[in-house]
Design an enzyme around this catalytic site. Sequence first.
Site, PDB file in Angstrom:
ATOM      1  N   GLU A 235       0.882  -1.165   0.000  1.00 50.24           N
ATOM      2  CA  GLU A 235       0.000   0.000   0.000  1.00 50.24           C
ATOM      3  C   GLU A 235       0.919   1.214   0.000  1.00 50.24           C
ATOM      4  O   GLU A 235       1.583   1.493   0.988  1.00 50.24           O
ATOM      5  CB  GLU A 235      -0.883  -0.059   1.258  1.00 50.24           C
ATOM      6  CG  GLU A 235      -2.205   0.624   1.090  1.00 50.24           C
ATOM      7  CD  GLU A 235      -2.120   2.094   1.397  1.00 50.24           C
ATOM      8  OE1 GLU A 235      -1.733   2.849   0.476  1.00 50.24           O
ATOM      9  OE2 GLU A 235      -2.410   2.483   2.524  1.00 50.24           O
ATOM     10  N   CYS A 269      -2.778   8.667   2.836  1.00 47.99           N
ATOM     11  CA  CYS A 269      -2.498   8.029   1.542  1.00 47.99           C
ATOM     12  C   CYS A 269      -3.652   8.259   0.584  1.00 47.99           C
ATOM     13  O   CYS A 269      -3.440   8.468  -0.602  1.00 47.99           O
ATOM     14  CB  CYS A 269      -2.191   6.554   1.724  1.00 47.99           C
ATOM     15  SG  CYS A 269      -3.392   5.677   2.706  1.00 47.99           S
TER      16      CYS A 269
HETATM   17  P1  NDP Z   1       9.136   4.547   3.735  1.00 47.89           P
HETATM   18  O1  NDP Z   1       8.488   3.827   2.618  1.00 47.89           O
HETATM   19  O2  NDP Z   1      10.606   4.771   3.666  1.00 47.89           O
HETATM   20  O3  NDP Z   1       8.834   3.807   5.126  1.00 47.89           O
HETATM   21  C1  NDP Z   1       7.711   2.994   5.376  1.00 47.89           C
HETATM   22  C2  NDP Z   1       8.099   1.877   6.325  1.00 47.89           C
HETATM   23  O4  NDP Z   1       9.094   1.059   5.721  1.00 47.89           O
HETATM   24  C3  NDP Z   1       8.718   2.360   7.635  1.00 47.89           C
HETATM   25  O5  NDP Z   1       8.356   1.502   8.679  1.00 47.89           O
HETATM   26  C4  NDP Z   1      10.196   2.244   7.349  1.00 47.89           C
HETATM   27  O6  NDP Z   1      10.964   2.158   8.505  1.00 47.89           O
HETATM   28  C5  NDP Z   1      10.245   0.948   6.582  1.00 47.89           C
HETATM   29  N1  NDP Z   1      11.438   0.765   5.762  1.00 47.89           N
HETATM   30  C6  NDP Z   1      12.291   1.695   5.275  1.00 47.89           C
HETATM   31  N2  NDP Z   1      13.237   1.115   4.510  1.00 47.89           N
HETATM   32  C7  NDP Z   1      12.978  -0.219   4.514  1.00 47.89           C
HETATM   33  C8  NDP Z   1      13.575  -1.347   3.885  1.00 47.89           C
HETATM   34  N3  NDP Z   1      14.643  -1.245   3.106  1.00 47.89           N
HETATM   35  N4  NDP Z   1      13.033  -2.574   4.095  1.00 47.89           N
HETATM   36  C9  NDP Z   1      11.937  -2.707   4.858  1.00 47.89           C
HETATM   37  N5  NDP Z   1      11.327  -1.673   5.480  1.00 47.89           N
HETATM   38  C10 NDP Z   1      11.825  -0.441   5.303  1.00 47.89           C
HETATM   39  O7  NDP Z   1       8.359   5.893   3.871  1.00 47.89           O
HETATM   40  P2  NDP Z   1       8.733   7.201   4.657  1.00 47.89           P
HETATM   41  O8  NDP Z   1       8.258   7.055   6.049  1.00 47.89           O
HETATM   42  O9  NDP Z   1      10.178   7.574   4.446  1.00 47.89           O
HETATM   43  O10 NDP Z   1       7.835   8.234   3.845  1.00 47.89           O
HETATM   44  C11 NDP Z   1       8.204   8.577   2.511  1.00 47.89           C
HETATM   45  C12 NDP Z   1       6.995   8.828   1.657  1.00 47.89           C
HETATM   46  O11 NDP Z   1       6.184   7.665   1.555  1.00 47.89           O
HETATM   47  C13 NDP Z   1       6.042   9.851   2.195  1.00 47.89           C
HETATM   48  O12 NDP Z   1       6.498  11.095   1.915  1.00 47.89           O
HETATM   49  C14 NDP Z   1       4.769   9.514   1.500  1.00 47.89           C
HETATM   50  O13 NDP Z   1       4.772  10.074   0.212  1.00 47.89           O
HETATM   51  C15 NDP Z   1       4.838   8.025   1.403  1.00 47.89           C
HETATM   52  N6  NDP Z   1       4.070   7.383   2.483  1.00 47.89           N
HETATM   53  C16 NDP Z   1       2.878   6.832   2.182  1.00 47.89           C
HETATM   54  C17 NDP Z   1       2.127   6.280   3.174  1.00 47.89           C
HETATM   55  C18 NDP Z   1       0.824   5.663   2.897  1.00 47.89           C
HETATM   56  O14 NDP Z   1      -0.077   5.750   3.700  1.00 47.89           O
HETATM   57  N7  NDP Z   1       0.677   4.961   1.803  1.00 47.89           N
HETATM   58  C19 NDP Z   1       2.565   6.276   4.560  1.00 47.89           C
HETATM   59  C20 NDP Z   1       3.863   6.832   4.767  1.00 47.89           C
HETATM   60  C21 NDP Z   1       4.567   7.366   3.753  1.00 47.89           C
HETATM   61  P3  NDP Z   1      11.654   3.489   9.076  1.00 47.89           P
HETATM   62  O15 NDP Z   1      10.566   4.464   9.333  1.00 47.89           O
HETATM   63  O16 NDP Z   1      12.261   2.994  10.314  1.00 47.89           O
HETATM   64  O17 NDP Z   1      12.621   3.944   8.016  1.00 47.89           O
END
Ligand code: NDP
Length: 490
Positions: A235, A269
């Site tokens: 998602e 989102c």
């Molecule tokens: P990320 O996709 O980087 O993070 C989402 C989750 O994945 C977090 O728990 C993160 O951990 C984890 N993660 C990061 N790198 C890895 C990896 N290599 N393998 C497995 N898990 C990983 O999103 P961000 O929080 O950096 O947000 C960036 C952008 O994503 C936002 O600006 C927005 O555009 C979008 N977003 C969309 C969402 C939605 O509801 N669909 C929700 C959040 C963000 P950690 O936080 O510890 O890095």
Amino acid sequence: MSTLTFDSLNPATGDVVGSHPRHTAADVHEAVERAGEAARWWAALPPAERKRRLLDYKAVLTRHIRELARLIHDETGKPVGDATLEMVLVITHLDWAARHAQKVLGRRRVNPGTIGLNLAATLEYLPLGVVAVIGPWNYPAFTPMGSISYALAAGNAVVFKPSELTPGVGVRLAELFAESVPEQPVFQTVTGLGETGAALAADPRVKKVAFTGSTATAKRVMAACAENLTPLVAECGGKDAFIVDADADVAAAADACLWGALSNAGQTCAGVERVYVADAVYEPFMRELSGLAAKVKAGEDYGPITMPGQLDVIRRHIDDAVKSGRVVTGGSGAVRAPYVDPVIVEDVPEDSPAVREETFGPTITVRRVRDAQEALDLANASAYGLGGTVFSRDARRAAQLARRLRGGMTAINSIISFAGVPALPFGGEGESGFGRIHGADGLREFARAKAVTRQRFPMPGMNITSFRRGPADLERLVRLVTFLHGRRKR
Ligand code: NDP
């Protein structure tokens, strides 16, 4: 066990909310090991007992609603009222998943068809084992629990890695589960940074990964999953469109549009990012929208930007939109870290970043269109496809538009209302990801279909699956098939 820790901060004040372990790959693998045993125990419980435990967990969460809402507020900065609403959604979804799991997944007989007349056919959906949930920070309870509740109800154990910005909420959700299920670690939370999530996704004993976050990270997670052929539900956000048809209730549309765009500081989102308004109602809609927007205050009606790095994306989109479009509300000075004031810009070119890329901030672009058809064409010309909204007084027309709007969910004359209906699946297409959480589809997402056929009696004169089969057996089969399927329908 790791001795390194990291802090979660209140994004509005910078205060430390909590300190949590940076779980290493070894810690994660131990958690998955424990989860494997817990999964076997949980799956062996009678479905009615799992239901009882999950409903008890629901009651525990409900009794802690104020504490959890406060913690969500502290870690994300969103108003306590919005955090409370988030918890209400968590509770209603958990209730639905617990109550419907057996009906959706339990064993049932299916019609074996005429050729299988001598068979009894049954279908059931069995647990996968250990499910890994990697969650975001924008709805740190509702979004991951949209996977966790359904995965648990389907009989799986869960290892949850919350975002590093909201670890406290993740830890508390698992702690409270243990009040209802103290025997085994059926639901564990591991904390840390990206590498903790990466270790979890790469563990070969994980049978499915449910990921919410950016499209870029989803691709990395999918590559890790590919190593073990681990299935994934992804998602990844969107660029949702809001269509105002020529016959729409303009006041209601403007009110819903603004809330969909600005609530949670736009960090939703399925939040409103692009607005397409039919020419016939453009002026009254914009009057209403800008009038309402003038009364909404960042820091009062909605909170700060939770992830500091996102401010650069929002600033870039605003600067770009302001250069090429006409500012209605806010403008280049709207970013006052950690807050962003409401921004509405008209006539931003469709190929600009503000229209094409996910902004994840309290900003919208608005475009005047000839009619709903043009709105639909522009709305659908997006790499994303998550949710969307249609405002129209004509129920039939609205339903047609909703059906043709790209994405997994559309709300008509309301905003994001699909997320609050637990029976409805939630998920996207294209850059928004794939797979579904919530509803019956969400339960099946965390289960594997098991098909069983039992021969009740030998089919007289039609011994097909045997080397003793003779030409007469085959001839009878061909005659039967020709009788059943050989007539052409005009
Ligand atoms: P990320 O996709 O980087 O993070 C989402 C989750 O994945 C977090 O728990 C993160 O951990 C984890 N993660 C990061 N790198 C890895 C990896 N290599 N393998 C497995 N898990 C990983 O999103 P961000 O929080 O950096 O947000 C960036 C952008 O994503 C936002 O600006 C927005 O555009 C979008 N977003 C969309 C969402 C939605 O509801 N669909 C929700 C959040 C963000 P950690 O936080 O510890 O890095």
